[in-house]
Design a protein around this motif. Structure first.
Motif, PDB file in Angstrom:
ATOM      1  N   ALA A   1       0.840  -1.207   0.000  1.00  0.00           N
ATOM      2  CA  ALA A   1       0.000   0.000   0.000  1.00  0.00           C
ATOM      3  C   ALA A   1       0.873   1.254   0.000  1.00  0.00           C
ATOM      4  CB  ALA A   1      -0.936  -0.002   1.203  1.00  0.00           C
TER       5      ALA A   1
ATOM      6  N   ARG B   1     -10.790   0.674   5.022  1.00  0.00           N
ATOM      7  CA  ARG B   1      -9.851  -0.128   4.243  1.00  0.00           C
ATOM      8  C   ARG B   1      -9.939  -1.601   4.620  1.00  0.00           C
ATOM      9  NH1 ARG B   1      -4.952   0.473   1.258  1.00  0.00           N
ATOM     10  NH2 ARG B   1      -4.909   2.741   1.443  1.00  0.00           N
TER      11      ARG B   1
ATOM     12  N   ASP C   1      -9.446   4.501  -0.291  1.00  0.00           N
ATOM     13  CA  ASP C   1      -8.644   5.571   0.312  1.00  0.00           C
ATOM     14  C   ASP C   1      -9.163   6.944  -0.093  1.00  0.00           C
ATOM     15  OD1 ASP C   1      -7.955   5.459  -2.329  1.00  0.00           O
ATOM     16  OD2 ASP C   1      -5.819   5.146  -2.002  1.00  0.00           O
TER      17      ASP C   1
ATOM     18  N   SER D   1      -4.537  -0.384  -3.007  1.00  0.00           N
ATOM     19  CA  SER D   1      -5.545   0.677  -2.931  1.00  0.00           C
ATOM     20  C   SER D   1      -6.338   0.795  -4.238  1.00  0.00           C
ATOM     21  CB  SER D   1      -4.890   2.026  -2.631  1.00  0.00           C
ATOM     22  OG  SER D   1      -4.099   1.945  -1.459  1.00  0.00           O
TER      23      SER D   1
END
Lengths: 431, 583
Positions: free
Chosen positions: B140, B351, B366, B479
């Motif tokens: 990430a 998340r 995000d 993401s």
């Protein structure tokens, strides 16, 4: 009763499982199959045939080649160092010594001596010169090869649309927000077949395996991953079609006649250039050939002499070969690195990073050869005529390849991103 | 998701009045109404109940099918997956692995009413939990790098997070360490986030905001945010917290020994004459530029710009200019990782929910707005507040989410119309490390045995191992919305043809020092072909074959007439099938 049976087998093998009551067998929930949401990657722009047949070969000089020692010598000035200029086939155009083959093909080659950017860091500049954008965490800009593969796909061709040859790529970007299917297909060495493209079994047995895979995928048709199976199938079809395709022979450099291999020369870069021609001839849209070690902070002269000897003949032969095969008009060839080198010679006999004024060379794809765009002042420190920004350079690529530079792709957070943001093509290259 | 938009905006606005400091007493009063932290079982029950109210049609398919015995106490009757599916799902999710065939059998035959809960407890206590999520966060953070040298921190950040998650570290502790990190990149893993932007000030601010707050404020770097309400000045005020960070080479005995993240707040007058000369040359007189952040003048990019004071845009909390790097970053870290800051808890909850259930409350996971639609705002608020009540206890959150009925519901395909809701348990593609772990388990080999031919060149990421090869070919930025991921040709080629993998898939007996393969052992130990097929299905998919699958395999073995070859082909096909690549 298979679980119990399996448990007994497992006990037999491992002696760890305690006997428990059998609870229940498999009762897979049947899932209503829905439509696919995944990009149908094999048919992206399928209708948009590569009608125009445009292709591009980038010769990437990792490290930042010295403009003084390549296409912008300054023999009369102390900044020019010991490098002499040589005549080319075009009266009035001189380039640095050590490039005799390129001097002979100057009719087909155009030089831009007024490239200027602000990025003097290898990583950031490599990204900039590959994407037209400075690197940022929020938007992963696609590299230009990915854009070309996206805009100019060739569904007739079983080979990947975007191939990178060699391993001298630093922070050069990939498919970015266009997706991993537009990443470069890597060929670490042009002497070897690409990784994992040869079945480990006979092709008969490989086909038999694919058949079994298809049957088992069909049997699993009501499982939860079944909606992905159609894409998976297409991917495997495409991958196996590729590796079983006669076009795979393109990667076999040994097929090339000895005379042609000799004409290109003997370095890895030479083989890469020849492979690039083979790939473009076979219908690949974008090929990037890399070579490194241009970061001459010390011993600039002996090092650049050696590097020039590696690139001169293959680069020149690539242009001749493309021309002879009638491919030069539709193939843009670009020679560049991430920046140039300082006019001032440092105490170690080297030159440091200099993005303010450097050169690139272009040929083919409608670019008229035998001309020089822009100039620097006598010291080589400042662009004195016709500055060319990275956006101008990328507009020029698009102009040559007939890609609409204003086309907007959507980034994941919903921001439209132009292929090139600003700038305008260097029209003098095409006039 | 459009129909939720209005309520989402109202909800977000309720959390936060922008431009004004958030009323901290209000936040406390609200959470007090929840009567303190709830245990994971009770919290999961409340989540299901809230979701069934917020998303009645979508979450509850009006099914009366009975829940499995161990879930009968639940309030709502969401249909639940069978034991095999739950086991495979939760094992991949928590520890990044496939269950072994023996584990599947044991779990299915286990009659304990609490077996799912016991399973979750066992997995959360397994050190692979930290490893799995450490790798997740490594990706990430590092997939957004703007400089490949940041990969120097690849192994250190994985190790750091593995240890932190396994010791039960809370998310606020981890966040504080990342924001205030210093030290050598290859040793201090928490440097990875800032190193990923190589110490570039605006980019660092943008990433800290995205990762820990779920706010994509970087769009306001050059102009006021086009779709959210952030102002350009607010972005640069955030950037001012990072004005004095620096990533520098470590010089030891004249040799460069890696890089470190450090502070650059030494005053100009305190520097050596040589340093002063260099700074002067670099900055052309703007000697403050190294110590403070300036918002560029868009009309005149060569001008110094406007001096920015550090202000946190969400709360209006403000620092005096002139503070040291340590003070700035420690202060920001405390303000961000605070129970008074709802964005911090929500960003993490969103998340983790998105990864486990398949669809976040906000998508992309995000990007929380504030002006973005939220799939189930009350549920997210509840979970985020509870998470804060638990002092951001990471394992509590995982335990709660995998205990919900929504998590245990049968997977559905992702809708192409963007109308997925956080109750749609979606199929997820395996991440590269999960896939690689699965292969080593299925084939019973050490990581080095699957092998890529060992490559002696060493990149920033470290030696090019077989795992690194899989990471390179199958890796993706976690993401990225999953419907934007696409499989690639090199992935298919790797699974089909990689020589080391094919050797491990074969039934090759022991040769020299090399032991025989898993399949060689299985075929030798198991006479009955049906038993072999069952074992291979349990091994690869953590389930038994269905009758038609069993028949296809047995027919194939008969057709081929060579038992060894035929089973090599069966195993090859299972590993290359869609089901193997997803969870």
């Amino acid at each position: 009763m298979r679980y119990e049976h399996h448990m007994q087998l497992a006990m037999h093998r491992q002696g760890v499982v305690r006997r428990r009551d059998f609870l229940k067998g498999i009762s897979a929930a049947s899932i209503a199959a829905g439509t696919l949401s995944w990009t149908d990657l094999m048919s992206v722009h399928a209708g948009d045939l590569r009608k125009r047949g445009m292709a591009c070969i980038v010769l990437w000089m990792q490290g930042g080649p010295s403009q003084f020692e390549t296409f912008s010598p300054k023999p009369g000035h102390e900044n020019g160092g010991e490098t002499k200029a040589i005549q080319t086939s075009v009266p009035g155009i001189e380039i640095a010594e050590g490039l005799p083959h390129l001097a002979q093909v100057m009719d087909d080659l155009a030089i831009v001596r007024s490239m200027t950017t602000k990025e003097g860091n290898h990583q950031r500049a490599s990204f900039l010169l590959h994407t037209g954008y400075a690197p940022t965490a929020s938007v992963k800009h696609p590299t230009f090869g990915a854009i070309a593969a996206h805009q100019l796909p060739n569904p007739e061709c079983d080979l990947p649309s975007f191939v990178r040859i060699g391993n001298q790529f630093r922070n050069s970007g990939g498919g970015g927000f266009l997706g991993a299917e537009f990443d470069a297909f890597g060929l670490p060495s042009a002497e070897q077949m690409p990784a994992n493209t040869q079945p480990t079994t006979s092709s008969e047995r490989f086909s038999r395996r694919l058949g079994l895979l298809g049957r088992l995928e069909a049997d699993a048709a009501n499982g939860s991953t079944a909606p992905f199976a159609a894409d998976h199938r297409k991917l495997y079809d495409k991958a196996s079609r590729m590796i079983l395709s006669p076009a795979m022979k393109t990667f076999n450099i040994e097929d090339e006649p000895e005379a042609i291999r000799t004409a290109y020369g003997e370095s890895d870069f030479a083989t890469g250039c020849l492979m690039a021609r083979r790939l473009v001839e076979a219908g690949v849209t974008f090929v990037e050939v890399s070579t490194g070690n241009w970061d001459t902070h010390n011993d600039n002269w002996p090092r650049t002499a050696e590097l020039k000897a590696q690139i001169d003949q293959p680069f020149a032969q690539l242009l001749r070969d493309l021309k002879q095969r009638g491919l030069l008009e539709t193939t843009l060839v670009v020679w560049m690195g991430e920046f140039g080198r300082t006019p001032r010679i440092n105490p170690r006999g080297g030159r440091d990073h200099y993005p303010k004024a450097f050169n690139v060379a272009l040929a083919g794809g409608g670019v008229r050869g035998g001309r020089v765009i822009g100039a620097t002042d006598p010291s080589g420190a400042e662009v004195s005529d016709r500055p060319v920004a990275v956006t101008d350079l990328f507009q020029t690529f698009c102009r040559s390849l007939k890609i609409d530079a204003a086309h907007e792709n959507m980034s994941p957070i919903g921001r439209p991103i132009k292929i090139v943001n600003g700038g305008s093509p260097v029209e003098e290259l095409f006039a | 998701m459009m129909r939720y938009k209005c309520s989402a905006i109202l909800r977000s606005a309720g959390w936060l009045v922008l431009g004004l400091a958030i009323s901290s007493s209000a936040a406390i009063t609200r959470s007090a109404a929840l009567a303190g932290p709830l245990g994971a079982v009770e919290a999961a029950r409340r989540v299901d109940r809230l979701l069934s109210k917020e998303l009645p049609q979508d979450s509850l398919t009006a099914s009366n099918s009975p829940a499995p015995p161990d879930l009968k106490s639940a309030d709502v009757g969401e249909p639940q997956v069978d034991d095999e599916t739950y086991l495979r799902r939760v094992t991949f999710d928590l520890v990044g692995e496939l269950p072994s065939p023996e584990e599947v059998t044991q779990f299915v035959l286990d009659s304990s009413p609490n077996k799912r809960k016991q399973l979750v407890d066992r997995l959360l206590a397994d050190e692979k939990f930290g490893e799995n999520w450490g790798r997740y966060w490594r990706d990430a953070v590092l997939y957004r790098r703007s400089d490949d040298r940041a990969l120097i921190a690849s192994q250190s950040v994985e190790q750091y997070l593995k240890d932190e998650f396994n010791r039960g570290a809370h998310w606020d502790e981890i966040a504080r360490e990342f924001i205030a990190a210093k030290g050598k990149l290859n040793e201090a893993g928490a440097t990875a986030l800032i190193a990923s932007q190589w110490g570039e000030v605006p980019e660092t601010a943008a990433e800290v905001s995205r990762i820990f707050l779920g706010v994509q404020i970087q769009c306001a770097q050059c102009h006021d945010h086009p779709t959210d309400r952030w102002k350009r000045e607010q972005f640069h005020e955030l950037a001012a917290f990072f004005a004095r960070i620096a990533v520098r080479p470590v010089i030891d005995n004249g040799q460069r020994k890696g890089f470190e993240l450090t502070s650059s707040d030494m005053r100009f007058k305190d520097r050596t004459p040589a340093q002063q000369a260099k700074i002067k040359a670099n900055l052309k007189g703007k000697k403050n530029a190294r110590l403070e952040h300036f918002m560029p003048d868009l009309q005149d990019p060569t001008a110094e710009g406007k001096l920015m004071e550090p202000v946190l845009f969400l709360t209006g909390q403000k620092m005096e200019p002139g503070a040291s790097d340590d003070e700035r970053r420690a202060t920001l870290a405390n303000w961000i990782a605070s129970p008074e800051n709802p964005w911090f808890a929500k960003a993490f909850v969103n998340r983790v929910w998105g990864e486990l259930v398949g669809v976040g409350f906000y998508e992309p996971i995000d990007d929380l707005g504030p002006d973005r639609p939220c799939g189930a705002p009350k549920t997210l608020d509840f979970l985020a507040r509870q998470f804060a009540e638990h002092d951001f206890d990471v394992k509590w959150l995982y335990r709660t989410i995998v205990g919900t009925q929504v998590y245990g519901a049968p997977s559905r395909p992702r809708s192409p119309n963007g109308d997925n809701v956080p109750t749609t348990a979606c199929v997820q593609p395996l991440r590269a490390d999960q896939l690689f772990n699965a292969l080593t388990m299925v084939l019973e080999v050490e990581e080095t045995q699957i092998g890529a031919a060992p490559d002696k060149t060493k990149g920033y990421r470290g030696p090019r191992t077989a795992r690194a090869l899989f990471q390179q070919v199958f890796g993706f930025d976690p993401s990225t919305p999953r419907d934007e991921l696409a499989a690639t040709i090199p992935q298919a080629l790797l699974m089909m043809n990689q020589p080391g993998l094919n050797r491990a898939l074969s039934a090759e007996g022991p040769t020299g020092r090399r032991p025989g393969t898993m399949l060689a052992r299985l075929l030798e130990e198991t006479e009955n072909d049906e038993d072999v097929v069952v074992d291979l299905y349990l091994r690869c998919f953590a389930r038994e074959p269905k009758p038609n699958e069993l028949k296809t395999c047995l027919d194939y073995v008969r057709e081929v007439g060579n038992r060894t070859e035929a089973f090599e082909d069966v195993l090859w096909s299972l590993v290359n099938s869609t089901e193997f690549l997803y969870r």
